[in-house]
Design a protein around this motif. Structure first.
Motif, PDB file in Angstrom:
ATOM      1  N   UNK A 141       0.822  -1.211   0.000  1.00 18.98           N
ATOM      2  CA  UNK A 141       0.000   0.000   0.000  1.00 18.98           C
ATOM      3  C   UNK A 141       0.853   1.257   0.000  1.00 18.98           C
ATOM      4  N   UNK A 142       1.830   1.325   0.900  1.00 17.75           N
ATOM      5  CA  UNK A 142       2.556   2.575   1.096  1.00 17.75           C
ATOM      6  C   UNK A 142       3.436   2.943  -0.094  1.00 17.75           C
ATOM      7  N   UNK A 143       3.949   1.942  -0.817  1.00 15.64           N
ATOM      8  CA  UNK A 143       4.854   2.253  -1.935  1.00 15.64           C
ATOM      9  C   UNK A 143       4.192   3.151  -2.985  1.00 15.64           C
ATOM     10  N   UNK A 144       2.972   2.846  -3.456  1.00 17.79           N
ATOM     11  CA  UNK A 144       2.363   3.728  -4.467  1.00 17.79           C
ATOM     12  C   UNK A 144       1.501   4.834  -3.889  1.00 17.79           C
ATOM     13  N   UNK A 145       1.207   4.794  -2.589  1.00 20.56           N
ATOM     14  CA  UNK A 145       0.197   5.702  -2.058  1.00 20.56           C
ATOM     15  C   UNK A 145       0.553   7.167  -2.262  1.00 20.56           C
ATOM     16  N   UNK A 146       1.752   7.582  -1.860  1.00 26.07           N
ATOM     17  CA  UNK A 146       2.076   9.005  -1.888  1.00 26.07           C
ATOM     18  C   UNK A 146       2.126   9.534  -3.328  1.00 26.07           C
ATOM     19  N   UNK A 147       2.593   8.697  -4.256  1.00 19.70           N
ATOM     20  CA  UNK A 147       2.589   9.114  -5.663  1.00 19.70           C
ATOM     21  C   UNK A 147       1.171   9.331  -6.163  1.00 19.70           C
ATOM     22  N   UNK A 148       0.279   8.387  -5.843  1.00 19.06           N
ATOM     23  CA  UNK A 148      -1.113   8.509  -6.278  1.00 19.06           C
ATOM     24  C   UNK A 148      -1.820   9.670  -5.579  1.00 19.06           C
ATOM     25  N   UNK A 149      -1.513   9.874  -4.314  1.00 22.78           N
ATOM     26  CA  UNK A 149      -2.156  10.960  -3.575  1.00 22.78           C
ATOM     27  C   UNK A 149      -1.777  12.323  -4.136  1.00 22.78           C
ATOM     28  N   UNK A 150      -0.536  12.440  -4.609  1.00 28.26           N
ATOM     29  CA  UNK A 150      -0.052  13.725  -5.133  1.00 28.26           C
ATOM     30  C   UNK A 150      -0.308  13.881  -6.631  1.00 28.26           C
ATOM     31  N   UNK A 151      -0.929  12.872  -7.252  1.00 27.88           N
ATOM     32  CA  UNK A 151      -1.168  12.909  -8.701  1.00 27.88           C
ATOM     33  C   UNK A 151      -1.973  14.121  -9.146  1.00 27.88           C
ATOM     34  N   UNK A 152      -3.040  14.511  -8.436  1.00 23.02           N
ATOM     35  CA  UNK A 152      -3.817  15.666  -8.912  1.00 23.02           C
ATOM     36  C   UNK A 152      -3.266  17.015  -8.463  1.00 23.02           C
ATOM     37  N   UNK A 153      -2.104  17.032  -7.821  1.00 23.69           N
ATOM     38  CA  UNK A 153      -1.577  18.252  -7.215  1.00 23.69           C
ATOM     39  C   UNK A 153      -0.654  18.963  -8.196  1.00 23.69           C
ATOM     40  N   UNK A 154      -0.795  20.290  -8.302  1.00 21.86           N
ATOM     41  CA  UNK A 154       0.075  21.064  -9.184  1.00 21.86           C
ATOM     42  C   UNK A 154       1.428  21.298  -8.517  1.00 21.86           C
ATOM     43  N   UNK A 155       2.408  21.771  -9.312  1.00 20.86           N
ATOM     44  CA  UNK A 155       3.733  22.046  -8.765  1.00 20.86           C
ATOM     45  C   UNK A 155       3.672  23.086  -7.652  1.00 20.86           C
ATOM     46  N   UNK A 156       2.825  24.076  -7.813  1.00 19.28           N
ATOM     47  CA  UNK A 156       2.705  25.129  -6.815  1.00 19.28           C
ATOM     48  C   UNK A 156       2.156  24.588  -5.498  1.00 19.28           C
ATOM     49  N   UNK A 157       1.323  23.547  -5.586  1.00 13.34           N
ATOM     50  CA  UNK A 157       0.689  22.996  -4.396  1.00 13.34           C
ATOM     51  C   UNK A 157       1.491  21.873  -3.750  1.00 13.34           C
ATOM     52  N   UNK A 158       2.576  21.403  -4.419  1.00 11.74           N
ATOM     53  CA  UNK A 158       3.236  20.165  -4.006  1.00 11.74           C
ATOM     54  C   UNK A 158       3.779  20.223  -2.581  1.00 11.74           C
ATOM     55  N   UNK A 159       4.440  21.318  -2.222  1.00 11.80           N
ATOM     56  CA  UNK A 159       5.024  21.412  -0.889  1.00 11.80           C
ATOM     57  C   UNK A 159       3.971  21.387   0.196  1.00 11.80           C
ATOM     58  N   UNK A 160       2.910  22.164   0.005  1.00 14.75           N
ATOM     59  CA  UNK A 160       1.829  22.204   0.976  1.00 14.75           C
ATOM     60  C   UNK A 160       1.142  20.848   1.072  1.00 14.75           C
ATOM     61  N   UNK A 161       0.955  20.186  -0.074  1.00 16.70           N
ATOM     62  CA  UNK A 161       0.290  18.886  -0.089  1.00 16.70           C
ATOM     63  C   UNK A 161       1.112  17.830   0.644  1.00 16.70           C
ATOM     64  N   UNK A 162       2.421  17.811   0.404  1.00 21.87           N
ATOM     65  CA  UNK A 162       3.280  16.844   1.080  1.00 21.87           C
ATOM     66  C   UNK A 162       3.266  17.055   2.593  1.00 21.87           C
ATOM     67  N   UNK A 163       3.283  18.316   3.020  1.00 25.58           N
ATOM     68  CA  UNK A 163       3.225  18.607   4.444  1.00 25.58           C
ATOM     69  C   UNK A 163       1.926  18.135   5.076  1.00 25.58           C
ATOM     70  N   UNK A 164       0.796  18.366   4.376  1.00 25.68           N
ATOM     71  CA  UNK A 164      -0.491  17.913   4.890  1.00 25.68           C
ATOM     72  C   UNK A 164      -0.551  16.397   4.993  1.00 25.68           C
ATOM     73  N   UNK A 165      -0.047  15.701   3.964  1.00 27.40           N
ATOM     74  CA  UNK A 165      -0.069  14.236   3.989  1.00 27.40           C
ATOM     75  C   UNK A 165       0.751  13.699   5.157  1.00 27.40           C
ATOM     76  N   UNK A 166       1.923  14.283   5.388  1.00 22.77           N
ATOM     77  CA  UNK A 166       2.742  13.847   6.518  1.00 22.77           C
ATOM     78  C   UNK A 166       2.040  14.110   7.847  1.00 22.77           C
ATOM     79  N   UNK A 167       1.369  15.263   7.944  1.00 27.49           N
ATOM     80  CA  UNK A 167       0.694  15.614   9.195  1.00 27.49           C
ATOM     81  C   UNK A 167      -0.451  14.659   9.496  1.00 27.49           C
ATOM     82  N   UNK A 168      -1.299  14.378   8.491  1.00 27.58           N
ATOM     83  CA  UNK A 168      -2.431  13.490   8.764  1.00 27.58           C
ATOM     84  C   UNK A 168      -1.973  12.053   8.963  1.00 27.58           C
ATOM     85  N   UNK A 169      -0.833  11.683   8.385  1.00 26.51           N
ATOM     86  CA  UNK A 169      -0.270  10.358   8.667  1.00 26.51           C
ATOM     87  C   UNK A 169       0.025  10.215  10.157  1.00 26.51           C
TER      88      UNK A 169
END
Length: 450
Positions: free
Chosen positions: A372-400
């Motif tokens: 599960x974990x190997x593809x999850x973060x790639x798939x979760x960030x798939x709809x995210x733009x470059x401008x949103x990537x940093x904020x999105x990664x931080x949110x994913x780590x926080x909710x994890x």
């Protein structure tokens, strides 16, 4: 050597998130207090870590990533020593929360510093080194916790699981001068109101639900509802900040549509299952069966090994061949089979006997976690733009981390209430069942209109 400093810092956090779980019952025997405090030896760390992640990355942009990294490592060493010297349960839980905040200062800076120091193929190699370090730390954490506690070096008992951080932190601090300072080209302003709303809302939502044992009461649900309202206010504040041209703490566009919010829900639920199963195994073996921390650590070794194998196979072969979505779904199915096998292993032996089938069930469950974990973060960030990537990664780590907190406290609380692993495993299975529709919403592509 600069990369070594960053990788050792990553390993410290990952080790500390798992090493204490195995030592928890021994800590309780020594310090006393309510048995319900045992899950909070881990949950206080992950909750504070999650809350700190909301602002720590922005602090690196403002004050410089190397400076914030150094402060975080020094604070991590000091709070580790304070945990080792804690005279009572309340002090230890408080110091664990402080240690989590220190870890939050460290982790968001590592990727930024790696990107600042390496280019091209060297950057790819440096980023690629993070995966094996994470895998090794995941494997070693529970075993090291059991070994250190069981060895009782110089009478240190459980305190050694915190003291081991001191030489690691000393190595990192000695290598910090080799790191290149890096900060955002345009210094952003810290959104103090947004930070306060996010932390207050998250704490109101999570802590009351996780503070008790068993099913949360009416007061806990009322506080959680208030937390949800505060978080709604946070989202509205972020939208106003972005519309006014200010720098929001979180990109509001991330919360439009269903794909990324569904990824946040999936992450929360899945990591609640993962951490809930681990704490259940430890509590059942040490409190329920009277086995020591070494037995608990060795029993969790197949889980960690399965995770490493599943993650490696998914990343190198399965995802390229079958696609990330299929592998992720397969991971959920394999994890469900592992939970069922763990329940059968407990039912197959008389009460008080060690469940011989448990290590094999945990190996299967760990394999599912890795898939599960190997593809999850790639798939979760798939709809995210470059401008949103940093904020999105931080949110994913926080909710994890928030999911891990809920899993340890809620599933562990169910075990402590029932004094039986089967209800706790059933709770974990229910959370896993709730993960499935969230994952489906994350993976489903939006329909295009003709």
């Amino acid at each position: 050597m600069a990369l070594v400093a960053l990788l050792v810092a990553e390993a410290m956090n990952l080790l500390d998130a798992t090493i204490v779980q195995v030592a928890g019952p021994v800590i309780h025997d020594d310090l006393g207090g309510a048995v319900a405090a045992i899950p909070w030896f881990s949950a206080a760390y992950t909750l504070a870590f999650a809350l700190g992640l909301l602002v720590a990355a922005r602090l690196g942009d403002i004050a410089g990533r190397r400076r914030v990294f150094r402060i975080g490592v020094a604070a991590f060493a000091v709070t580790s020593l304070a945990c080792a010297l804690a005279p009572g349960t309340g002090v230890l839980i408080g110091m664990r929360a402080a240690q989590g905040l220190a870890a939050a200062l460290i982790i968001p800076q590592t990727l930024g510093l790696i990107r600042a120091m390496f280019d091209g193929d060297e950057l790819s190699k440096a980023l690629g080194a993070i995966g094996p370090v994470m895998g090794l730390s995941a494997v070693l954490g529970p075993v090291l916790g059991g070994v250190l506690t069981h060895a009782d070096v110089l009478g240190s008992s459980w305190r050694a699981v915190f003291l081991v951080n001191l030489p690691l932190a000393a190595v990192v601090l000695a290598l910090v001068p080799r790191l290149r300072e890096d900060r955002a080209p345009v210094r952003p302003r810290l959104d103090l109101l947004g930070t306060a709303l996010a932390m207050a809302g998250t704490a109101l939502l999570v802590v009351p639900l996780a503070a008790g044992t068993g099913v949360p009461g009416a007061g806990a649900w009322a506080a959680a509802g208030l937390g949800a309202l505060v978080l709604a206010g946070f989202v509205a504040h972020q939208r106003r900040a972005a519309a006014a041209g200010r720098t929001p703490l979180v990109e509001p566009s991330l919360l439009r549509g269903r794909a990324f919010p569904s990824a946040l829900a999936t992450s929360t639920l899945f990591f609640a299952v993962m951490n809930g199963v681990m704490i259940t195994v430890v509590l059942q073996l040490e409190l329920g069966l009277g086995r020591g921390p070494l037995t608990a650590g060795l029993t969790l070794l197949p889980w960690s090994a399965g995770l490493a194998v599943g993650s490696g196979a998914a990343g190198s072969r399965l995802v390229p061949r079958y696609g990330g979505a299929r592998v992720l779904v397969a991971g959920l199915v394999v994890l469900a089979a592992g939970l069922a096998a763990a329940a059968l292993a407990h039912r197959a032996v008389p009460a008080g006997d060690y469940p011989l089938g448990l290590p094999f069930a945990l190996a299967l469950a760990g394999l599912g976690v890795g898939l599960f974990t190997a593809p999850f973060f790639t798939l979760a960030l798939r709809p995210v733009s470059d401008q949103e990537a940093g904020s999105a990664a931080g949110l994913l780590n926080a909710v994890q981390q928030l999911g891990g907190t809920l899993g340890v406290a809620v599933v562990g609380g169910v075990y402590l209430t029932a004094a039986d692993a089967l209800p706790a495993l059933g709770t974990a299975a229910a959370l896993l069942a709730a993960t499935a529709p969230a994952a489906w919403a994350m993976l489903a592509r939006p329909r295009t209109r003709n």
